[in-house]
Design a protein around this motif. Structure first.
Motif, PDB file in Angstrom:
ATOM      1  N   TRP A 172     107.380 -48.466  56.047  1.00 31.21           N
ATOM      2  CA  TRP A 172     106.382 -49.425  55.582  1.00 31.21           C
ATOM      3  C   TRP A 172     106.569 -50.758  56.314  1.00 31.21           C
ATOM      4  O   TRP A 172     107.605 -51.010  56.912  1.00 31.21           O
ATOM      5  N   GLU A 206      99.917 -57.937  54.174  1.00 30.18           N
ATOM      6  CA  GLU A 206      99.348 -59.161  53.629  1.00 30.18           C
ATOM      7  C   GLU A 206     100.485 -60.045  53.112  1.00 30.18           C
ATOM      8  O   GLU A 206     100.978 -59.852  51.994  1.00 30.18           O
ATOM      9  N   GLN A 254      99.924 -61.719  49.592  1.00 31.58           N
ATOM     10  CA  GLN A 254     100.015 -60.770  48.483  1.00 31.58           C
ATOM     11  C   GLN A 254     101.460 -60.292  48.291  1.00 31.58           C
ATOM     12  O   GLN A 254     101.930 -60.113  47.162  1.00 31.58           O
ATOM     13  N   GLU A 261      98.966 -45.179  49.288  1.00 32.12           N
ATOM     14  CA  GLU A 261      98.145 -46.190  49.958  1.00 32.12           C
ATOM     15  C   GLU A 261      97.562 -47.195  48.967  1.00 32.12           C
ATOM     16  O   GLU A 261      97.586 -48.412  49.209  1.00 32.12           O
ATOM     17  N   ASP A 262      97.028 -46.708  47.865  1.00 33.62           N
ATOM     18  CA  ASP A 262      96.453 -47.630  46.866  1.00 33.62           C
ATOM     19  C   ASP A 262      97.533 -48.478  46.207  1.00 33.62           C
ATOM     20  O   ASP A 262      97.332 -49.679  45.948  1.00 33.62           O
ATOM     21  N   LYS A 268      98.747 -51.410  48.473  1.00 34.69           N
ATOM     22  CA  LYS A 268      97.883 -52.575  48.661  1.00 34.69           C
ATOM     23  C   LYS A 268      98.207 -53.689  47.679  1.00 34.69           C
ATOM     24  O   LYS A 268      98.142 -54.876  48.024  1.00 34.69           O
ATOM     25  N   GLN A 269      98.528 -53.337  46.449  1.00 34.40           N
ATOM     26  CA  GLN A 269      98.826 -54.389  45.473  1.00 34.40           C
ATOM     27  C   GLN A 269     100.142 -55.096  45.778  1.00 34.40           C
ATOM     28  O   GLN A 269     100.386 -56.200  45.294  1.00 34.40           O
ATOM     29  N   GLY A 286     100.941 -55.747  48.961  1.00 33.63           N
ATOM     30  CA  GLY A 286     100.737 -56.421  50.231  1.00 33.63           C
ATOM     31  C   GLY A 286     101.427 -55.740  51.399  1.00 33.63           C
ATOM     32  O   GLY A 286     101.716 -56.391  52.412  1.00 33.63           O
ATOM     33  N   GLU A 320     101.812 -51.957  53.922  1.00 32.97           N
ATOM     34  CA  GLU A 320     101.118 -50.796  54.476  1.00 32.97           C
ATOM     35  C   GLU A 320     102.139 -49.672  54.640  1.00 32.97           C
ATOM     36  O   GLU A 320     103.197 -49.867  55.238  1.00 32.97           O
TER      37      GLU A 320
END
Length: 298
Positions: free
Chosen positions: A93, A97, A100, A153-154, A157-158, A160, A162
């Protein structure tokens, strides 16, 4: 003198103030500029940058390189067949962001790893329970990794981040299951070995029996041929003897006497007590010899 000291102190203050306002952003990192505790700016381009001096503004560096999260202490996962498997995995990973990421985890990467690890483990649990042992080990191994990655993946995102890749490093049975599996494998191999030995022994007996049969046939045929040749030779010898004896009866009588002597006196230790005038010694005495007194002959 006092004026030089003041100038030196002023220069030092200016230098310290200028150095606190400048910072360098490495290409391997993000620079997050805080203004009075709030994120003011995220700098992604490398180079020399400027900011206000502390405490007005501070800078935190975040590693933008790919990070590796390894599975913690492995826990058994049950397959669709209710078989217990232990799976070692890793997740690649990176920060996508920075704002975030800091809001949810702070600037320390260990925080995100502690929160992400149980999520990955739960995703593996859900995917493995749908499949058989064979599917997890071989036929659906890649699909398991891809499905886990899509699940993450979802969630990622929270935070921040990948998720770059998900990999299964090792799949093994739980300790109590491993011994049972090895025992069954050993029994199966033993059964196959015994079957192979029995088959080999039967084939060996068959080959030996066939060889013995062929040997008996060859010996019988050889004995038959030898008897045939011997019979033919005896017949020819008898014909020759008969023809020769017919031409000269006296020679025939003499030859038969020699054959009788050869058959009778086979060893030097043989002793015969008989009258020398007996017709048995007629050939030895010759045609004109007178009979002698009886005496032992060797």
């Amino acid at each position: 003198m006092n004026r030089l000291v003041v100038i030196a102190i002023s220069a030092l203050i200016v230098f310290l103030l200028a150095s606190s306002m400048m910072f360098i952003v490495d290409q391997r990192r993000f620079a997050v500029v805080y203004s009075l505790g709030e994120i003011k700016e995220v700098i992604t381009e490398p180079g020399l940058k400027f900011k206000l001096p502390p405490p007005l503004q501070n800078v935190v560096m975040l590693d933008r390189r790919i990070q590796t999260l390894d599975s913690p202490e492995s826990r058994p996962i049950f397959t669709a067949e209710k078989k217990s498997l232990v799976i070692d995995w890793l997740v690649k990973w990176r920060i996508a962001e920075p704002r975030q990421f800091i809001r949810n985890n702070g600037p320390v990467t260990s925080n995100i790893e502690n929160r992400l690890s149980p999520i990955v483990q739960a995703a593996f649990n859900e995917e493995v329970t749908k499949r058989t042992v064979l599917g997890v080990l071989a036929t659906e191994r890649d699909k398991v990794m891809n499905d886990v990655r899509r699940r993450l993946e979802d969630e990622a995102k929270q935070f921040g981040i990948e998720v770059v890749d998900v990999r299964i490093k090792r799949v093994d049975f739980a300790a109590n299951v491993t011994e049972a599996v090895y025992s069954r494998m050993k029994s199966e191999r033993q059964r196959v070995a015994n079957l192979d030995r029995a088959t080999g022994s039967a084939e060996g007996d068959k080959i030996r029996a066939d060889a013995d049969r062929q040997r008996d046939v060859i010996v019988a045929e050889a004995y038959r041929d030898a008897q045939k040749v011997q019979g033919e030779g005896d017949a020819k010898a008898s014909a020759v003897y008969a023809e020769s004896f017919g031409r000269d009866p006296a020679f025939a009588q003499f030859y038969r006497s020699l054959q009788a002597y050869r058959s009778t006196f086979r060893s030097k230790s043989d002793v015969m007590v008989i009258d020398s005038s007996n017709d048995f010694f007629k050939a030895m005495r010759g045609a004109g010899a007178a009979p002698a007194a009886a005496a032992p002959r060797k």
